[in-house]
Structures are given as structure tokens and as C-alpha cells.
Scaffold this active site. Structure first.
Site, PDB file in Angstrom:
ATOM      1  N   ASP A   1       0.818  -1.214   0.000  1.00 51.63           N
ATOM      2  CA  ASP A   1       0.000   0.000   0.000  1.00 51.63           C
ATOM      3  C   ASP A   1       0.852   1.264   0.000  1.00 51.63           C
ATOM      4  O   ASP A   1       0.654   2.167  -0.810  1.00 51.63           O
ATOM      5  CB  ASP A   1      -0.946   0.015   1.214  1.00 51.63           C
ATOM      6  CG  ASP A   1      -1.860  -1.201   1.230  1.00 51.63           C
ATOM      7  OD1 ASP A   1      -1.922  -1.908   0.210  1.00 51.63           O
ATOM      8  OD2 ASP A   1      -2.507  -1.439   2.267  1.00 51.63           O
TER       9      ASP A   1
ATOM     10  N   TYR B   1      -6.806 -10.911   8.847  1.00 51.38           N
ATOM     11  CA  TYR B   1      -5.557 -10.667   8.120  1.00 51.38           C
ATOM     12  C   TYR B   1      -4.348 -11.303   8.827  1.00 51.38           C
ATOM     13  O   TYR B   1      -3.572 -12.034   8.213  1.00 51.38           O
ATOM     14  CB  TYR B   1      -5.371  -9.155   7.984  1.00 51.38           C
ATOM     15  CG  TYR B   1      -4.201  -8.744   7.127  1.00 51.38           C
ATOM     16  CD1 TYR B   1      -4.339  -8.586   5.753  1.00 51.38           C
ATOM     17  CD2 TYR B   1      -2.949  -8.500   7.678  1.00 51.38           C
ATOM     18  CE1 TYR B   1      -3.282  -8.194   4.962  1.00 51.38           C
ATOM     19  CE2 TYR B   1      -1.884  -8.113   6.897  1.00 51.38           C
ATOM     20  CZ  TYR B   1      -2.057  -7.953   5.545  1.00 51.38           C
ATOM     21  OH  TYR B   1      -0.990  -7.569   4.770  1.00 51.38           O
TER      22      TYR B   1
HETATM   23  C1  GLA Z   1      -3.746  -4.997   2.703  1.00 47.67           C
HETATM   24  C2  GLA Z   1      -2.325  -4.848   3.212  1.00 47.67           C
HETATM   25  C3  GLA Z   1      -1.318  -5.095   2.076  1.00 47.67           C
HETATM   26  C4  GLA Z   1      -1.607  -6.432   1.369  1.00 47.67           C
HETATM   27  C5  GLA Z   1      -3.079  -6.542   1.017  1.00 47.67           C
HETATM   28  C6  GLA Z   1      -3.439  -7.905   0.479  1.00 47.67           C
HETATM   29  O1  GLA Z   1      -4.032  -4.002   1.767  1.00 47.67           O
HETATM   30  O2  GLA Z   1      -2.115  -3.553   3.730  1.00 47.67           O
HETATM   31  O3  GLA Z   1      -0.004  -5.070   2.595  1.00 47.67           O
HETATM   32  O4  GLA Z   1      -1.182  -7.511   2.152  1.00 47.67           O
HETATM   33  O5  GLA Z   1      -3.924  -6.287   2.127  1.00 47.67           O
HETATM   34  O6  GLA Z   1      -2.829  -8.106  -0.758  1.00 47.67           O
END
Ligand code: GLA
Length: 390
Positions: free
Chosen positions: A169, A219
Site C-alpha cells: 500500500d 488478516y
Molecule cells: C492490505 C495490506 C497489504 C496487502 C493486502 C493484500 O491491503 O495492507 O499489505 O497484504 O492487504 O494483498
């Protein structure tokens, strides 16, 4: 924003900055597995007007959270505080920039406004982190390598906010380029810009309007499952991340993973990484249909093997697959709600939005939102002192 800055901080002497959100075209849950991602910055994002103060106070006001009023803290106390809410993101950036030796000797007044739907999985938090990164670099007149700034943003997320996310991100937000996606190798941080030419198509963002809170989500559980699968694979093959395996090497060694759930998680990480490389190649070859097919396969893998989609995202994506003029569709970002994307032929767009919107409303009970994603540049200063038009 100008008049709000004047009202809140009794001053008009500010500089203006913008930091985008991001979508990820393909390569999901691969960044923390040492794989590749293929995101791009979008023209929706976060604006900031800022000036340096003479004292040690940092005063922040967000037009998105007016009920929180002015968040203020001193440079002498940069600890995380629950009551500072969104202000903890800037606070973390200031703290780690100071630790990195950046000369932030006085405080600042900052007004923030974002047109990115908050908590929708388009990286509103990375957008805020990188906004403060470029803003502080400009205000305090020092230079920091952009990738170092990206890493500081990630550190804020991981160590200050305590969300265990990967580098994608902040990288997309900090390094974005107009009309380009970025193929990033998350292990080495080598990257290539790939021009996105969609001819008579557009990328549509479909927002489930189901908020996903990364910190509360599964997550971290997925990350942990991948770590466990990696540890079991390492007994039979010498690798440091799942991203080092191809489909063939994964199939050869997968029996070393003892648990079926862990096997599915690792399979997604490996296959998704390979899909990302193939998708990049398809775009280079001008094969949009091939790219779309890989997007669809990515969603199925996230739905069936990684299990991070949920009924809202599946409803949107599966409805999109049925529409005419759709090249491909998949969830984007962490999943568990948030947004999906679709590549849709221009002339099919009105019907697409009408049909997908109706199916979603009927099944889920509330509306989805649709936006066109224009690929924009990374975080930057917008104008010189006092020339802001925002
Ligand atoms: C979120 C996390 C990223 C990545 C995505 C999944 O956006 O911040 O680092 O792991 O999920 O691809």
C-alpha cells in the site's frame, strides 16, 4: 479547504499536498509472502494544507472527522494515544522521521481532507501516512529517499498502529505514476512501471460498503497460516519465502504441509504470485482478455483457497462476471469487505452498474457504490506557497 484552514488556524500561509489511494490489479496477499504485486495509485486520495509553527505543537484537523475537533500533541510526546484517533498516523510518521534523523524541530498546523471512502480497502491509512511523509519532507526542507519514506510508512502501520500489513500500500501510494501500474517484487523491492492502456475500457471500483477493519480482521491469521506452511515446507526445500516457489515446485513439495487448510493458504500465495507475473506479461503483449482471465482466477483462489472474500465481494464479482463487456473482475486489497474492481468496456458501463447494483441490493440488502478508477501519480506537493486552488 482554504477557508477552513484560515478558520481553524487563523493563518493563510500554507502549502498544499496530495496523496493517492490505491487499487491492486492482481497479486493479493503475496506481499508479505515475498511475492509480486501489481497495484496502481488512483486519483482519489487525501489532501493536506500545512504550515510550520514556531513552537513544539502539532495541530491537526480533518474535515472527514469534524467531531474529533483539532487533534493536538507536542513533539515532546510522540507516544501512541487512543484518544488521538486518526492523528496517530501522522504522529507515528513524525516520530519515526525524527528517529531517522530528519530535522523536525518545530510543530505544524495541518488541515486534511480525503475523498477516498474511508475504511473501504483503498488504503486511506497509507494515503495519510505518505501525505505526511511528503509534506514534512517539503516543509522542513530535507531530502529523504522515497523508498525509505515508504518503509517508514509501513513501520508506522506495523509498529505504531499495530497492523501487520505488507509493503504494497505505501509503495503504491508513494511511488505511483500516472497511467501506470507498478510490478513490485516485495522481496527485493525491485519494480517496473507498466503503462496501462485499456483502449475502450475502464477500471471500475465496486465498493461493498461493508467496512473492513484491517486490525480486527482475519488478516493476521492468514499471515500466521502462511508462516506455518512455510516452516513446514522448509523441512524439505531450501526457501526463505513462499514467493520463491513455482507451481511445479509447490506441487512437488506440498505434501510436507501437514494440514489441508495451511496447504490451501500456501497454494494461493504461490499460484497468485505466478499469476501476477503472467498477468504483467499479458499486458505487455497487449492481451487484455488474457489479463482479465487471470484476474478472475485470482478472485476464485482468494474465495476458495485463501477464504478472504465473503458474500458481499463474491456477489459483486460474480455478478460482474455475468455482464457483457467485462474483461475481468476480482476483489482488491485485503478482502473481508472493502472493494472489488472490474475492467469494463465503456459502452457497457451504464448497464453494468445498473445490473450489478440491482443484484447486490437484492441479495445483500443495501447499495454498493461504483467509481471510475483513474490511475494517478504518487504523493506530492501540489503548489507553491499560497497558490492552492483547493
Ligand atoms: C492490505 C495490506 C497489504 C496487502 C493486502 C493484500 O491491503 O495492507 O499489505 O497484504 O492487504 O494483498
Amino acid at each position: 479547504m482554504k477557508s477552513v484552514f484560515k478558520e481553524k488556524f487563523r493563518n493563510e500561509d500554507f502549502r498544499s499536498f496530495f496523496s493517492p489511494g490505491r487499487i491492486n490489479l492482481i497479486g493479493e496477499h503475496t506481499d508479505y509472502n515475498g511475492g509480486h504485486v501489481f497495484p496502481c495509485a488512483i486519483t482519489l486520495g487525501t489532501y493536506g494544507l500545512a504550515r510550520k509553527r514556531k513552537d513544539q505543537m502539532v495541530q491537526l484537523y480533518s474535515m472527514n472527522f469534524p467531531s474529533e475537533g483539532i487533534v493536538s500533541f507536542s513533539l515532546n510526546d510522540l507516544d501512541y494515544k487512543e484518544e488521538d484517533g486518526w492523528g496517530n498516523y501522522p504522529k507515528g510518521m513524525i516520530r519515526y522521521l525524527i528517529e531517522a534523523g530528519c530535522p523536525i524541530t518545530t510543530g505544524m498546523d495541518v488541515l486534511v481532507y480525503g475523498d477516498l471512502p474511508n475504511g473501504a480497502g483503498l488504503s486511506s491509512s497509507a494515503s495519510l501516512e505518505m501525505l505526511f511523509g511528503v509534506m514534512i519532507e517539503a516543509l522542513y526542507d530535507f531530502h529523504i529517499d522515497r523508498i525509505e519514506l515508504v518503509k517508514i510508512g509501513k513501520r508506522v502501520e506495523n509498529e505504531f498502529i499495530h497492523v501487520n500489513s505488507g509493503i504494497m500500500d505505501q509503495f503504491a501510494v508513494g511511488m505511483g505514476k500516472e497511467r501506470c501500474a507498478i510490478l513490485l517484487d516485495c522481496q527485493t523491492l525491485t519494480y517496473h512501471y507498466a503503462p496501462i492502456q485499456l483502449d475502450n475500457h475502464q477500471i471500475i471500483i465496486m465498493n461493498t460498503n461493508k467496512r473492513r477493519e484491517l486490525a480486527d480482521s482475519k488478516y493476521n491469521e492468514r499471515r500466521h497460516e502462511c508462516e506455518q506452511a512455510l516452516a513446514q515446507l522448509q523441512r524439505v526445500v531450501s526457501i526463505t519465502s513462499l514467493g520463491e516457489l513455482t507451481e511445479e515446485t509447490f506441487e512437488k513439495y506440498q505434501s510436507a504441509i501437514e494440514n489441508d487448510i495451511l496447504k490451501k493458504r500456501a497454494k494461493h500465495a504461490v499460484y497468485e504470485n505466478q499469476r501476477t507475473l503472467k498477468a504483467y506479461q499479458k499486458l505487455q503483449d497487449g492481451d487484455l482478455a488474457g489479463f482479465g482471465a487471470l484476474m478472475n482466477a485470482s478472485h476464485r483462489s482468494l474465495r476458495d483457497d485463501y477464504e478472504v472474500t465473503g458474500i458481499e465481494l463474491d456477489t459483486l464479482v460474480e455478478a460482474a462476471w455475468q455482464e457483457e463487456g467485462v474483461v475481468g473482475a476480482r476483489m482488491t486489497g485485503a478482502g473481508f469487505g472493502g472493494c472489488a474492481i472490474a475492467i469494463v468496456e465503456n459502452q457497457a458501463l451504464p448497464r453494468f452498474i445498473e445490473n450489478v447494483g440491482a443484484i447486490y441490493k437484492e441479495k445483500i440488502g443495501y447499495d454498493a457504490s461504483f467509481y471510475t478508477a483513474n490511475i494517478g501519480k504518487g504523493a506530492c506537493e501540489l503548489s507553491e506557497v499560497g497558490h492552492s486552488s483547493i
